[in-house]
Each structure stands twice: as C-alpha cells, then as structure tokens.
Design a protein around this motif. Sequence first.
Motif, PDB file in Angstrom:
ATOM      1  N   ILE A 373       0.850  -1.188   0.000  1.00 59.02           N
ATOM      2  CA  ILE A 373       0.000   0.000   0.000  1.00 59.02           C
ATOM      3  C   ILE A 373       0.886   1.237   0.000  1.00 59.02           C
ATOM      4  CG2 ILE A 373      -1.778   1.253   1.278  1.00 59.02           C
ATOM      5  CD1 ILE A 373      -2.561  -1.461   2.539  1.00 59.02           C
ATOM      6  N   LYS A 374       0.615   2.154  -0.917  1.00 57.21           N
ATOM      7  CA  LYS A 374       1.362   3.406  -0.993  1.00 57.21           C
ATOM      8  C   LYS A 374       0.440   4.530  -0.529  1.00 57.21           C
ATOM      9  CE  LYS A 374       4.314   1.705  -4.711  1.00 57.21           C
ATOM     10  NZ  LYS A 374       4.804   1.883  -6.095  1.00 57.21           N
ATOM     11  N   SER A 375       0.661   4.953   0.710  1.00 56.90           N
ATOM     12  CA  SER A 375      -0.238   5.908   1.341  1.00 56.90           C
ATOM     13  C   SER A 375       0.570   7.073   1.911  1.00 56.90           C
ATOM     14  CB  SER A 375      -1.031   5.223   2.455  1.00 56.90           C
ATOM     15  OG  SER A 375      -1.919   6.115   3.078  1.00 56.90           O
ATOM     16  N   GLY A 376       0.238   8.287   1.472  1.00 58.10           N
ATOM     17  CA  GLY A 376       0.908   9.471   1.988  1.00 58.10           C
ATOM     18  C   GLY A 376       2.412   9.478   1.731  1.00 58.10           C
ATOM     19  N   GLY A 377       2.840   8.813   0.648  1.00 50.61           N
ATOM     20  CA  GLY A 377       4.266   8.769   0.319  1.00 50.61           C
ATOM     21  C   GLY A 377       5.012   7.618   0.981  1.00 50.61           C
ATOM     22  N   PHE A 378       4.348   6.814   1.796  1.00 50.67           N
ATOM     23  CA  PHE A 378       4.982   5.684   2.474  1.00 50.67           C
ATOM     24  C   PHE A 378       4.638   4.376   1.756  1.00 50.67           C
ATOM     25  CE2 PHE A 378       4.403   8.862   5.844  1.00 50.67           C
ATOM     26  CZ  PHE A 378       5.670   8.894   6.420  1.00 50.67           C
ATOM     27  N   ARG A 379       5.591   3.439   1.773  1.00 52.47           N
ATOM     28  CA  ARG A 379       5.353   2.067   1.307  1.00 52.47           C
ATOM     29  C   ARG A 379       5.021   1.226   2.540  1.00 52.47           C
ATOM     30  NH1 ARG A 379       8.156   0.491  -3.549  1.00 52.47           N
ATOM     31  NH2 ARG A 379       8.904  -1.400  -2.539  1.00 52.47           N
ATOM     32  N   ILE A 380       3.816   0.700   2.579  1.00 53.49           N
ATOM     33  CA  ILE A 380       3.306   0.032   3.777  1.00 53.49           C
ATOM     34  C   ILE A 380       2.887  -1.392   3.420  1.00 53.49           C
ATOM     35  CG2 ILE A 380       1.525   0.089   5.582  1.00 53.49           C
ATOM     36  CD1 ILE A 380       1.322   3.165   4.910  1.00 53.49           C
ATOM     37  N   GLY A 381       3.297  -2.343   4.226  1.00 55.16           N
ATOM     38  CA  GLY A 381       2.904  -3.721   4.012  1.00 55.16           C
ATOM     39  C   GLY A 381       1.626  -4.055   4.759  1.00 55.16           C
ATOM     40  N   ALA A 382       0.627  -4.564   4.026  1.00 55.08           N
ATOM     41  CA  ALA A 382      -0.645  -4.901   4.667  1.00 55.08           C
ATOM     42  C   ALA A 382      -0.465  -5.967   5.739  1.00 55.08           C
ATOM     43  CB  ALA A 382      -1.650  -5.377   3.615  1.00 55.08           C
ATOM     44  N   GLY A 383       0.478  -6.874   5.531  1.00 54.34           N
ATOM     45  CA  GLY A 383       0.643  -7.998   6.442  1.00 54.34           C
ATOM     46  C   GLY A 383       0.948  -7.601   7.867  1.00 54.34           C
ATOM     47  N   GLU A 384       1.765  -6.570   8.056  1.00 49.00           N
ATOM     48  CA  GLU A 384       2.111  -6.207   9.429  1.00 49.00           C
ATOM     49  C   GLU A 384       0.927  -5.582  10.150  1.00 49.00           C
ATOM     50  OE1 GLU A 384       5.271  -3.373   9.619  1.00 49.00           O
ATOM     51  OE2 GLU A 384       4.596  -2.245   7.872  1.00 49.00           O
ATOM     52  N   ILE A 385       0.071  -4.890   9.410  1.00 49.10           N
ATOM     53  CA  ILE A 385      -1.135  -4.335  10.020  1.00 49.10           C
ATOM     54  C   ILE A 385      -2.088  -5.466  10.392  1.00 49.10           C
ATOM     55  CG2 ILE A 385      -3.077  -2.744   9.697  1.00 49.10           C
ATOM     56  CD1 ILE A 385      -1.351  -1.326   7.565  1.00 49.10           C
ATOM     57  N   GLU A 386      -2.208  -6.453   9.506  1.00 50.24           N
ATOM     58  CA  GLU A 386      -3.072  -7.599   9.784  1.00 50.24           C
ATOM     59  C   GLU A 386      -2.602  -8.360  11.020  1.00 50.24           C
ATOM     60  OE1 GLU A 386      -4.236  -8.269   5.071  1.00 50.24           O
ATOM     61  OE2 GLU A 386      -2.701  -9.502   6.023  1.00 50.24           O
ATOM     62  N   THR A 387      -1.294  -8.500  11.168  1.00 53.21           N
ATOM     63  CA  THR A 387      -0.749  -9.212  12.330  1.00 53.21           C
ATOM     64  C   THR A 387      -1.135  -8.519  13.632  1.00 53.21           C
ATOM     65  OG1 THR A 387       1.112 -10.091  11.072  1.00 53.21           O
ATOM     66  CG2 THR A 387       1.392  -9.945  13.448  1.00 53.21           C
ATOM     67  N   VAL A 388      -1.044  -7.196  13.644  1.00 54.95           N
ATOM     68  CA  VAL A 388      -1.411  -6.452  14.857  1.00 54.95           C
ATOM     69  C   VAL A 388      -2.904  -6.596  15.145  1.00 54.95           C
ATOM     70  CG1 VAL A 388      -1.601  -4.153  15.867  1.00 54.95           C
ATOM     71  CG2 VAL A 388       0.482  -4.809  14.656  1.00 54.95           C
ATOM     72  N   LEU A 389      -3.738  -6.448  14.130  1.00 56.20           N
ATOM     73  CA  LEU A 389      -5.182  -6.532  14.347  1.00 56.20           C
ATOM     74  C   LEU A 389      -5.601  -7.921  14.815  1.00 56.20           C
ATOM     75  CD1 LEU A 389      -6.460  -4.449  11.299  1.00 56.20           C
ATOM     76  CD2 LEU A 389      -6.523  -3.802  13.704  1.00 56.20           C
ATOM     77  N   LEU A 390      -4.922  -8.961  14.323  1.00 53.66           N
ATOM     78  CA  LEU A 390      -5.256 -10.318  14.756  1.00 53.66           C
ATOM     79  C   LEU A 390      -4.924 -10.551  16.226  1.00 53.66           C
ATOM     80  CD1 LEU A 390      -4.154 -12.351  11.620  1.00 53.66           C
ATOM     81  CD2 LEU A 390      -6.464 -12.293  12.587  1.00 53.66           C
ATOM     82  N   GLY A 391      -4.126  -9.677  16.800  1.00 59.44           N
ATOM     83  CA  GLY A 391      -3.816  -9.778  18.213  1.00 59.44           C
ATOM     84  C   GLY A 391      -4.941  -9.299  19.110  1.00 59.44           C
ATOM     85  N   HIS A 437       1.409   6.397  10.481  1.00 54.01           N
ATOM     86  CA  HIS A 437       0.917   6.414   9.106  1.00 54.01           C
ATOM     87  C   HIS A 437       0.405   5.039   8.647  1.00 54.01           C
ATOM     88  CE1 HIS A 437       5.249   5.335   8.574  1.00 54.01           C
ATOM     89  NE2 HIS A 437       4.765   4.516   7.666  1.00 54.01           N
ATOM     90  N   LYS A 438       0.606   4.007   9.477  1.00 53.58           N
ATOM     91  CA  LYS A 438       0.155   2.659   9.109  1.00 53.58           C
ATOM     92  C   LYS A 438      -1.230   2.324   9.664  1.00 53.58           C
ATOM     93  CE  LYS A 438       4.890   0.922   8.763  1.00 53.58           C
ATOM     94  NZ  LYS A 438       5.908  -0.043   9.256  1.00 53.58           N
ATOM     95  N   ARG A 439      -1.856   3.268  10.324  1.00 53.87           N
ATOM     96  CA  ARG A 439      -3.150   2.991  10.940  1.00 53.87           C
ATOM     97  C   ARG A 439      -4.237   2.883   9.864  1.00 53.87           C
ATOM     98  NH1 ARG A 439      -2.459   8.330  10.724  1.00 53.87           N
ATOM     99  NH2 ARG A 439      -4.265   9.738  10.533  1.00 53.87           N
ATOM    100  N   PRO A 440      -5.202   1.984  10.033  1.00 56.50           N
ATOM    101  CA  PRO A 440      -6.362   1.951   9.122  1.00 56.50           C
ATOM    102  C   PRO A 440      -7.172   3.233   9.254  1.00 56.50           C
ATOM    103  CG  PRO A 440      -6.219  -0.070  10.427  1.00 56.50           C
ATOM    104  CD  PRO A 440      -5.266   0.913  11.043  1.00 56.50           C
ATOM    105  N   ARG A 441      -7.654   3.709   8.151  1.00 52.17           N
ATOM    106  CA  ARG A 441      -8.541   4.874   8.175  1.00 52.17           C
ATOM    107  C   ARG A 441     -10.006   4.451   8.260  1.00 52.17           C
ATOM    108  NH1 ARG A 441      -5.490   9.624   7.406  1.00 52.17           N
ATOM    109  NH2 ARG A 441      -3.322   8.933   7.337  1.00 52.17           N
TER     110      ARG A 441
END
Length: 463
Positions: A373-391, A437-441
Amino acid sequence: MLFPTLTPNAPDLPDAVVFGDDHLSREDLVGAATAVAERIAGAKTLAVLANPTVDTALAVVGCLIAGVTAVPVPPDSGARELEHILTDSGAQAWLGACPDAATLPVIPVRRYARSWHRHPEPAGSSTALVLYTSGTTGLPKGVPVTRDAIAAGLDALADAWQWTADDTLAHGLPLFHVHGLILGMLGPLRRGGRLIHTLRPTPENYANAMDLGATMFFGVPTVWHRVAADQAAARTLSPARLLVSGSAPLPVPVFSQIRDLTGHEIVERYGMTETMITVSTRADGERRPGWVGLPLRGVETRLRDGDSDLPHDGESVGDLHVRGPMMAAGYLNQPEKTAESWLPDGFFATGDVAVIGPDGMHRIVGRRATDLIKSGGFRIGAGEIETVLLGHPAVDEVAVIGVPDDDLGQRIVAYVVGQPVPDAELIDLVTTELSHHKRPREIRYVDALPRNAMGKVQKKLLD
C-alpha cells in the motif's frame, strides 16, 4: 534417481500410502505403478483428475516411472478452466478417473495389475508435471516442473526439516498443487517414509492419524486455525515431530495457540508454483511468529525497489526475488509472461513484497498488487497491520487493503471478521504497535473473507 526407494528390490513397507481406509504396501505401489507405466509407454502428456485416492497416486507415479508428463487437474474445475488446462497442456488422454462427459480418451488405472519391469530413469531435465497456478486474474498458467527441480526442492526441505525415512507424513491437502502433491505425496516417496492422506484436513482426522504413526503434519492456516479451536484434537498432536504450515500466511495468534496446546512451534515456509519452496524455518532453528525463515540450501534471495537492492534491515519493504535449483524455467506457451517474471540473471520476480532481517529471516508482506500500500508517500505492508489486528481478541480474521484516495493516494481499510468493537479501538491498537501512518482509516466488518481453494484470501474481491 527421483525415487530411489521405489524399485522392485527395495524393502517392503506395509501401508506405504494410505488414503482414508484404502492403502498400498510399497511392493504393491511399485508393482501397480510400473504396470501403469507399461500401459502408457509412448504417451507424451496425460491428464490426471487429482482426487485424493490410491488410483491418483498410481497414475502420477506411473507417469513418473514411464517419463510421461502428468497434468494434475483440480476435481472441481469449471468447464472453461478444464478446457483451457487440457488444451494448453496438450494432454492426449485421461489416466484413471475422468470428469463426466470427458472429451479425451480414457486409460484405466488397473489397481491390481502388477509389473516388475525395470524402466530406464528419464532425463532429469525432462518435464515431470505441469501444474496450473491458482492466479487471481485470467485463466491459470501452466508451469512445467522438471524431475531435477522436484528432487532439488525435496532434498532442500529434507535438510531444513530433518525429514527422513523414519517419518510418516499426514495431511488432507489437494493433490493438484505443490503443497499437497509434490511435498505431500512425492516427498514421502522420495524419502522412503509413509504417507497418510486424511481425505479431508479436519482436526478429528489429523488426531486419528496419530494412531497410525504420523510424525509430521502439513496444513494451510485455515486447517491450523480449526485444529487450534478443537483443543482435544490439538493436544493429540503433541507427540508429533513436526507441524508445518504453508500456502498462506499463518496468523500469529494461531501460531501461539498451537504452541500452547501442543508444545509445537509450527514450521512456516514460503514458495510458489513457479519456484516450489525456497524459504523455510528449520527444524533445528528459530521459528519466529510471522516470519517464514531462511533461504533453503542452494537458494538466493534479494529485495529490490526497481533496479536498486534494498538493505536487509528488517524494515525495508521491497520486491522479493528468488533464485535456486528447484525453480521452473518459465510458463507453458507464454513467452511474454515468462519474460516478465524470469529475469536475465536467473532470479524470479515473485510478485510478493517482503522484508529480510539482518539475520536472514524473511517476512512476507504479501502480494505486490494487493498488499503493498502506498499511502501518503509511504510504502506500507498490509501484512504487518493484519498481524497487529489479529492480536485483538475480537478479531477472528482480517484483510487489509489500500483503496484509492484523492489525498493519500491510497487509504488503508481493514476488513474484519469477528465481534464488532468501536473502530477507534482497533485503529488505536495499530497506532500503538506500529507507525502512525500505518493505521487503518476505516474498519469494515464482514461475515467472511473471500478465499480460493487453497485458503488464500482473494483481496481483489474486496471493496
């Protein structure tokens, strides 16, 4: 030799292959598969309807003995996909079972026929199998896999997993992909051990396999999630030697649940139809939740951003390239798509994005097309966000995607299966664990995530 243990003078092994209540000794497997090989001598390419049966095993092994290319066909193929696979592969006939209203000739597999004729070993560079990818766009692409590639891939896994003839592998995976067919069926045959196919990968069936002497278990994350939910079945697996997960990322909570219930830390590995398995955690090494391990013996990997190499710092997200002796050489009948993925220096551009740590450990972020995901100029991996949410205890499953946004370029959206809680609770959790910047909107609750036959989430069907 691809199967040094499948020769007429090899020691017999009762119940060498078990499919549900059906079984064959090693001697019967050799004799019956060799009889199949004699029947198909002179053929070039044959289709095999990949039902989980002894006859499917005899058909595939018979092809491998005879040097005939086998094309494993998913039993649930639709008419359009089936026609494409048969036409694209050049299959001349069905070997064994066939779909209703088959348009090709059918060669029967005679279960009780026996032959002890010695066939010369086919060339290692010859095509053993043509596997079809479970791609998310267009018709599946054929991937010719050579005998040498199969041998190299299985031997590299034997090294990583300490896999020997003393092991009995149990699983209930489909027999038309790398996981269930090459690793799950040809692996035990090459090692000289036993195979127990449970027909369906249920917790009960896996627990029952322990009574048959299973020491290793293969499963996709969905299987391990169901095993973890059946605590009695999970605890039954405690005496096993190794539990292995693949074909999709294993959620960290499932890793932890299985560890707590069985005492096992699941071995994760990474691969594709085009490359087989190239990265894995080791039986004698660290098994880090959320990470898929180290390159197998003979494998090289790199991270790229365009033409530039990225550092192995555990943070930089880049395109993952792999190179190794177990890789295929291209797609069948598709030179343009082959040139897109097989690079001039021998590396394969996987289409996945990953990070590599200073210690060589790999973490797969996901598919470049859907998980970078390219958001606000950052390259962000969806997987790391998913890992946190699954916690979060209220989240059972989650898929994170980027949707078009006029301001950010892409806006991070999380699709959640579970007990609804205030959006801010999940968003704040990500902000606490990761960069702001990696937070879901946006959080969207759904009843289920769309998945394919191998359990992989089909993110392109979201939004």
